[in-house]
Design an enzyme around this catalytic site. Structure first.
Site, PDB file in Angstrom:
ATOM      1  N   ASP A 158       0.862  -1.172   0.000  1.00  0.00           N
ATOM      2  CA  ASP A 158       0.000   0.000   0.000  1.00  0.00           C
ATOM      3  C   ASP A 158       0.909   1.237   0.000  1.00  0.00           C
ATOM      4  O   ASP A 158       2.128   1.148   0.108  1.00  0.00           O
ATOM      5  CB  ASP A 158      -0.920  -0.036   1.239  1.00  0.00           C
ATOM      6  CG  ASP A 158      -2.143   0.835   1.067  1.00  0.00           C
ATOM      7  OD1 ASP A 158      -3.190   0.530   1.647  1.00  0.00           O
ATOM      8  OD2 ASP A 158      -2.053   1.835   0.305  1.00  0.00           O
ATOM      9  N   GLU A 164     -10.601   6.908   4.400  1.00  0.00           N
ATOM     10  CA  GLU A 164      -9.620   6.282   5.296  1.00  0.00           C
ATOM     11  C   GLU A 164      -9.764   6.765   6.738  1.00  0.00           C
ATOM     12  O   GLU A 164     -10.889   6.868   7.239  1.00  0.00           O
ATOM     13  CB  GLU A 164      -8.208   6.474   4.720  1.00  0.00           C
ATOM     14  CG  GLU A 164      -8.114   5.917   3.294  1.00  0.00           C
ATOM     15  CD  GLU A 164      -6.696   5.768   2.804  1.00  0.00           C
ATOM     16  OE1 GLU A 164      -6.430   6.113   1.637  1.00  0.00           O
ATOM     17  OE2 GLU A 164      -5.850   5.270   3.563  1.00  0.00           O
TER      18      GLU A 164
HETATM   19  C1  GLC Z   1      -4.253   4.521  -0.013  1.00  0.00           C
HETATM   20  C2  GLC Z   1      -5.142   3.313   0.270  1.00  0.00           C
HETATM   21  C3  GLC Z   1      -5.201   2.339  -0.865  1.00  0.00           C
HETATM   22  C4  GLC Z   1      -4.894   3.039  -2.175  1.00  0.00           C
HETATM   23  C5  GLC Z   1      -3.470   3.527  -2.111  1.00  0.00           C
HETATM   24  C6  GLC Z   1      -3.062   4.292  -3.375  1.00  0.00           C
HETATM   25  O1  GLC Z   1      -3.671   4.931   1.193  1.00  0.00           O
HETATM   26  O2  GLC Z   1      -4.875   2.581   1.442  1.00  0.00           O
HETATM   27  O3  GLC Z   1      -6.516   1.757  -0.863  1.00  0.00           O
HETATM   28  O4  GLC Z   1      -5.036   2.126  -3.255  1.00  0.00           O
HETATM   29  O5  GLC Z   1      -3.234   4.350  -0.978  1.00  0.00           O
HETATM   30  O6  GLC Z   1      -3.815   5.464  -3.469  1.00  0.00           O
END
Ligand code: GLC
Length: 595
Positions: A284, A483
């Protein structure tokens, strides 16, 4: 010499082996590296042999950038990558999690919590097909979707990204993968599959147990035994792999205190060796850095732990001097496994043959046909939880022909609110100019009989309420969030929602439409309401709400989440011993539609 890897007639495994045998360590490390768009100049991509670029939430070439502007940005980067010695194309990834949501004028579909309520996997597959076309319209071949979290506590800020608290519903909605990537041929089981340049590589996320954290705290600890993990959180990954998902993104969360990004047993022993996942595993955003507490405290340890756990592609906020190279104890075999998997996806999806945008697809962005599909999804996602103060006096469907009606509430005339987070920006935002779409108020006005007077007041005062109305539609709910910003321990309807409900419903027959990423506390107000509809986060096509309120279509949605009475009861999921909901999982009243 004849470079086998450049020959599309060669089997993928032959092309991968040939290319891998030609790569230096620096080229292999580069292939495992994903950087953010803002750092991705053509020079940087060439200099560091970068394998992937992403747009983080809201990271766009320019505000309201057109499909053409997106495509030329991606093409520029691709030129840089293809100018390297071996000419390995980058794979550009983006969070298209409810349509191509970063892009101005893209179709914005309902968020997953609403799609779960449709119980219609074929609809979700069609959404994947439309989304793939809109993503390819901008020259992008890879999306970080679907989120297959099984959200077990609505206090989690990302609960709306989860189709359901029930793993079986989430498993069924992995049909999105087949829409995005195309249907994998039978002999492809377990191998990544993308069917040509109108399809995109998908990403099942966040592996594993992201929806089961303590009190729903984002990125926190999922405390559950192996049986619980494997029966509640793991099942969607079985389906995702069978459907040929190309990538899996690791979760920030921990399992019983072990960070997922450092979990060799679950990433390598289970996902790769037991489930035979053959695509690539991606971290991530800063996921590697967050292995330590505090994050970034010891990057070389983090790289050691993350790559060692089995992560193949690493997102780095910017190119770092450290590399996961053999000096840090990685046997070359681990690095070769990572690069093999990345190249397998790139060869399978035809990226070497079609590295650039297909300009003929630009018109797919926000296409009316896709908006009609989104409108259908909105209709099917609505859940009717109360209809009439007694069953023989239903309020819905509402008559289109009435003298005067009142529309009230903060979410009636706010496109940004009805889209929710991950829309144009990472967190989402209010307003009607955020993108193209139809607000619920506009939809109501377009649906009622021309002779019906529609009065709109966001927070009606007594002067407005003193007037006579045949009925009122009150649209309230949560502001957009994403988030951790969405983590919420009390889950009450934000002010002034409750007071608008009470003041309007006291004076007029009212239906309340709740715009939210999850169930909220409504018990104190349900008695005052004549009717109550959960609309979740419907997206750009608000017409779907009016289609059903006014009876052109019937209500069919069923709760994909338990509707609790108060947050003190949480977590509380279908099947629990102590189950005392306001509305149970699977509940939803129906009405007959004309169509
Ligand atoms: C974010 C999320 C993830 C996303 C990634 C790229 O923090 O946790 O779901 O795909 O970063 O944006």
């Amino acid at each position: 010499d004849y470079a086998k890897y450049k020959d599309p007639k060669q089997p993928v495994s032959v092309r991968v082996k040939d290319l891998l045998s030609r790569m230096t360590l620096a080229e292999k490390i580069g292939q495992m590296t994903q950087i953010e768009r803002e750092n991705a100049t053509a020079d940087a991509l060439a200099k560091y042999f970068i394998g992937s670029v992403l747009s983080g939430g809201g990271s766009v070439p320019a505000p309201q950038a057109s499909a053409e502007a997106w495509a030329s940005m991606v093409n520029e980067m691709q030129k840089g990558a293809l100018s390297t010695r071996l000419g390995i194309p980058i794979i550009y990834g983006i969070d298209a999690v409810h349509g191509h949501n970063n892009v101005y004028k893209a179709t914005i579909f309902p968020h997953n919590v609403g799609l779960g309520a449709t119980r219609d996997p074929m609809l979700v597959k069609r959404i994947g097909e439309a989304t793939a076309l809109e993503v390819r319209a901008t020259g992008i071949p890879y999306v970080f979707a679907p989120c297959v979290a099984v959200c077990r506590d609505p206090r989690w800020g990302r609960c709306y990204e989860s189709y359901s608290e029930d793993p079986a519903v989430v498993q069924s909605m992995t049909s999105l993968i087949s829409g995005l990537q195309g249907d994998a041929p039978a002999n492809f089981v377990g191998r990544p599959y993308v069917g040509g340049s109108k399809k995109v590589a998908a990403c099942a996320k966040h592996y594993v147990g992201d929806g089961g954290t303590f009190m729903g705290i984002n990125e926190n600890n999922t405390i559950i035994d192996t049986h619980g993990l494997m029966t509640i959180h793991m099942p969607p990954y079985y389906n995702a792999i069978i459907r040929g998902v190309s990538t899996v993104m690791v979760s920030y969360s921990s399992w019983n205190g072990v960070k997922m990004h450092a979990n060799h047993f679950l990433v390598t022993d289970f996902l790769k060796n037991k489930l035979k996942f053959r695509g690539f595993v991606i971290s991530d955003w800063e996921g590697i850095d967050r292995i330590t507490t505090p994050p970034h405290a010891n990057y070389s340890y983090s790289i050691e732990a993350g790559v060692g756990a089995g992560i193949d592609m690493i997102h780095r906020i910017h190119r770092r001097s450290h590399c996961p190279s053999s000096e840090q104890g990685h046997p070359m075999s681990r690095i070769d496994d990572a690069v093999y998997r990345i190249l397998r996806v790139k060869f399978t999806m035809g990226l070497f043959e079609n590295p650039y945008a297909d300009a003929s697809l630009a018109g797919e962005l926000g296409k009316q046909e896709h908006r009609e599909l989104a409108r259908e999804a909105v209709r099917k996602s609505l859940v009717l939880l109360k209809n009439g103060k007694s069953s023989y006096s239903p309020l819905l469907p509402l008559p289109k022909k009435a003298g005067k009606i009142l529309v009230a509430g903060s979410h009636a005339d706010n496109l940004g609110f009805q889209c929710g987070g991950w829309t144009i920006t990472w967190q989402g935002q209010g307003g009607n100019d955020v993108t193209a779409g139809t607000t619920i108020l506009s939809a109501i006005k377009a649906t009622v009989d021309p002779s019906t007077t529609v009065v709109y007041s966001e927070s009606p005062e007594s002067t407005v309420l003193g007037d006579k109305y045949d009925y009122a539609i009150v649209v309230v709910g949560e502001p957009p969030y994403a988030e951790t910003f969405g983590d919420n321990l009390n889950l009450t309807i934000p002010a002034p929602g409750p007071s608008v409900i009470q003041s309007v419903c006291k004076s007029v027959k009212c239906v309340v439409v709740l715009i939210s990423g999850r169930p909220l506390v409504v018990e104190p107000y349900i008695g005052a309401m004549d009717a109550f509809v959960a609309a979740w986060l419907p997206g750009s096509e608000g017409q779907g709400v009016a289609d059903v309120l006014f009876g052109d279509y019937g209500f069919s949605g069923k709760l994909s989440r338990t509707w609790f009475k108060s947050a003190d009861q949480l977590p509380m999921n279908v099947g629990d011993k102590h189950y005392d909901p306001l509305f149970p999982f699977g509940f939803g009243l129906t009405t007959k539609g004309k169509m």
